[in-house]
Scaffold this motif. Structure first.
Motif, mmCIF file in Angstrom:
data_model
loop_
_atom_site.group_PDB
_atom_site.id
_atom_site.type_symbol
_atom_site.label_atom_id
_atom_site.label_comp_id
_atom_site.label_asym_id
_atom_site.label_seq_id
_atom_site.Cartn_x
_atom_site.Cartn_y
_atom_site.Cartn_z
ATOM 1 N N VAL A 181 91.961 49.776 42.704
ATOM 2 C CA VAL A 181 92.111 50.182 41.309
ATOM 3 C C VAL A 181 91.221 51.361 40.927
ATOM 4 O O VAL A 181 91.706 52.333 40.320
ATOM 5 C CB VAL A 181 91.855 48.992 40.360
ATOM 6 N N ASP A 182 89.941 51.290 41.209
ATOM 7 C CA ASP A 182 89.018 52.308 40.699
ATOM 8 C C ASP A 182 89.453 53.722 41.053
ATOM 9 O O ASP A 182 89.470 54.611 40.199
ATOM 10 C CB ASP A 182 87.599 52.053 41.229
ATOM 11 N N ARG A 183 89.806 53.932 42.312
ATOM 12 C CA ARG A 183 90.166 55.300 42.750
ATOM 13 C C ARG A 183 91.458 55.762 42.095
ATOM 14 O O ARG A 183 91.569 56.910 41.658
ATOM 15 C CB ARG A 183 90.295 55.316 44.275
ATOM 16 N N LEU A 184 92.445 54.886 42.010
ATOM 17 C CA LEU A 184 93.724 55.271 41.409
ATOM 18 C C LEU A 184 93.595 55.446 39.904
ATOM 19 O O LEU A 184 94.205 56.345 39.317
ATOM 20 C CB LEU A 184 94.788 54.219 41.735
ATOM 21 N N GLN B 181 90.901 50.737 52.506
ATOM 22 C CA GLN B 181 90.484 51.691 51.481
ATOM 23 C C GLN B 181 89.033 52.147 51.629
ATOM 24 O O GLN B 181 88.623 53.133 51.015
ATOM 25 C CB GLN B 181 90.712 51.095 50.079
ATOM 26 N N SER B 182 88.246 51.453 52.468
ATOM 27 C CA SER B 182 86.847 51.847 52.665
ATOM 28 C C SER B 182 86.707 53.051 53.596
ATOM 29 O O SER B 182 85.649 53.680 53.643
ATOM 30 C CB SER B 182 86.040 50.673 53.223
ATOM 31 N N ASP B 183 87.770 53.355 54.329
ATOM 32 C CA ASP B 183 87.765 54.521 55.207
ATOM 33 C C ASP B 183 88.136 55.758 54.374
ATOM 34 O O ASP B 183 89.176 55.765 53.718
ATOM 35 C CB ASP B 183 88.779 54.325 56.343
ATOM 36 N N PRO B 184 87.308 56.814 54.370
ATOM 37 C CA PRO B 184 87.616 58.017 53.576
ATOM 38 C C PRO B 184 88.996 58.596 53.862
ATOM 39 O O PRO B 184 89.628 59.181 52.964
ATOM 40 C CB PRO B 184 86.503 58.996 53.995
ATOM 41 N N ASP B 185 89.475 58.439 55.095
ATOM 42 C CA ASP B 185 90.797 58.965 55.437
ATOM 43 C C ASP B 185 91.908 58.297 54.628
ATOM 44 O O ASP B 185 92.982 58.881 54.434
ATOM 45 C CB ASP B 185 91.078 58.778 56.934
ATOM 46 N N PHE B 186 91.657 57.062 54.182
ATOM 47 C CA PHE B 186 92.673 56.351 53.408
ATOM 48 C C PHE B 186 93.010 57.138 52.143
ATOM 49 O O PHE B 186 94.165 57.503 51.911
ATOM 50 C CB PHE B 186 92.178 54.948 53.052
ATOM 51 N N TRP B 187 92.005 57.419 51.331
ATOM 52 C CA TRP B 187 92.257 58.113 50.064
ATOM 53 C C TRP B 187 92.609 59.578 50.267
ATOM 54 O O TRP B 187 93.360 60.154 49.467
ATOM 55 C CB TRP B 187 91.056 57.979 49.145
#
Length: 305
Positions: A93-96, A274-280
């Motif tokens: 949620v936070d990132r989106l 989602q903890s991997d930077p590549d995800f976002w």
């Protein structure tokens, strides 16, 4: 006379054994299809609205989180996996939300605070996802032409299958999803430290039997490969190479059969992509590109805010 008695004894004994074996697998399948409900242990730290909407014979409950901007924005629906609940996908949620999206989180029936189902299967996930999209399109505070979907594990499995059953989402991200029914059963049995053979094929048949799923239905309506082959919806798939529950070979299986946009992450376990930077770095550009995120008014509000 003695021969007849022996025959009757053999028949009755055989029926008893068969009945006992049948009941054993029936009850085992029943237990698998009724996962313990995970209670909602936290609520969003940003403004939210409790929501509910119908799906098949039941009611689905969840949260709607409005965008931090006033303009009617695109919406992303988040769907959890088997045995989870809507607060377990709060990790997305936070990132989106920071990106400006409105969000919808819900409990699949048989989970959290939603209605019960007799025999939970991926069909339940599929049908509730379709109902969630339909509900989202009834709202006036979002851009109903720009709805995205992010499904984790079984939520991803159901998202794929929903493509051939009326899901009108504009873009879908699939995170750590199983693809084959055999993989699902193997993962469950290994977790319980039970032998996979011959339990996998037997239990799969009993699970389908309890849910009234026919062999024809599994081939026509519950086939991920077929659903992906026949869709024009943009799909992005990801899986951790360190997933200890659903192996990343599921993504390899898909890629060997269907041309699909995908990437791998290196986070630990099954629920931490989602903890991997590549995800976002992959997911945000994908959603922004396909959900018309950057309208002129939105950019103006974002810069002025």
């Amino acid at each position: 006379m003695k021969g007849l008695k022996k025959l009757l004894f053999f028949i009755i004994s055989s029926i008893g054994v068969f009945g006992g074996v049948f009941l054993f697998f029936w009850n085992m399948a029943k237990k698998i299809q009724q996962p313990l409900r995970r209670q909602i242990t936290s609520v969003p730290s940003v403004p939210y609205e409790n929501i509910e909407f119908p799906s098949k014979e039941g009611i689905v409950r969840g949260w709607f989180i409005p965008s931090k901007f006033e303009e009617t924005p695109p919406l992303i629906i988040l769907c959890h996996g088997w045995g989870s609940s809507r607060d377990t996908v709060y990790r997305y949620v936070d990132r989106l939300h920071e990106e400006g999206y409105s969000l919808l989180l819900f409990d699949v029936r048989g989970h959290g605070e939603s209605s019960s189902v007799k025999a939970l299967t991926v069909k339940t996930f599929r049908d509730d996802i379709i109902s969630a999209v339909k509900f989202a399109k009834s709202r006036k505070d979002i851009d109903t032409n720009n709805i995205g979907l992010l499904g984790h594990s079984f939520g991803g499995f159901g998202s794929i299958l929903s493509l051939s059953k009326g899901n009108t989402a504009k873009a879908i991200v699939i995170d750590s999803s199983p693809i084959k029914f055999t993989t699902i059963m193997e993962s469950f049995l290994k977790q319980k430290k039970l032998p996979t053979y011959p339990l996998v094929p037997i239990l799969t048949k009993f699970i389908f039997m309890r849910a009234n799923i026919t062999t024809r239905e599994t081939k026509e309506d519950l086939d991920c490969i077929k659903a992906l082959e026949n869709t024009r919806t943009p799909i992005l798939m990801t899986h951790s190479i360190n997933d200890n529950f659903v192996p990343s070979s599921e993504l390899e299986y898909i890629k060997s059969r269907v041309k699909i946009n995908s990437f791998y992450v290196k986070s630990d376990g099954h629920r931490d992509s989602q903890s991997d930077p590549d995800f976002w770095e992959n997911v945000i550009p994908f959603f922004n590109a396909h959900l018309s995120m950057r309208s002129k008014n939105f950019i103006s509000e974002e810069k002025n805010g």
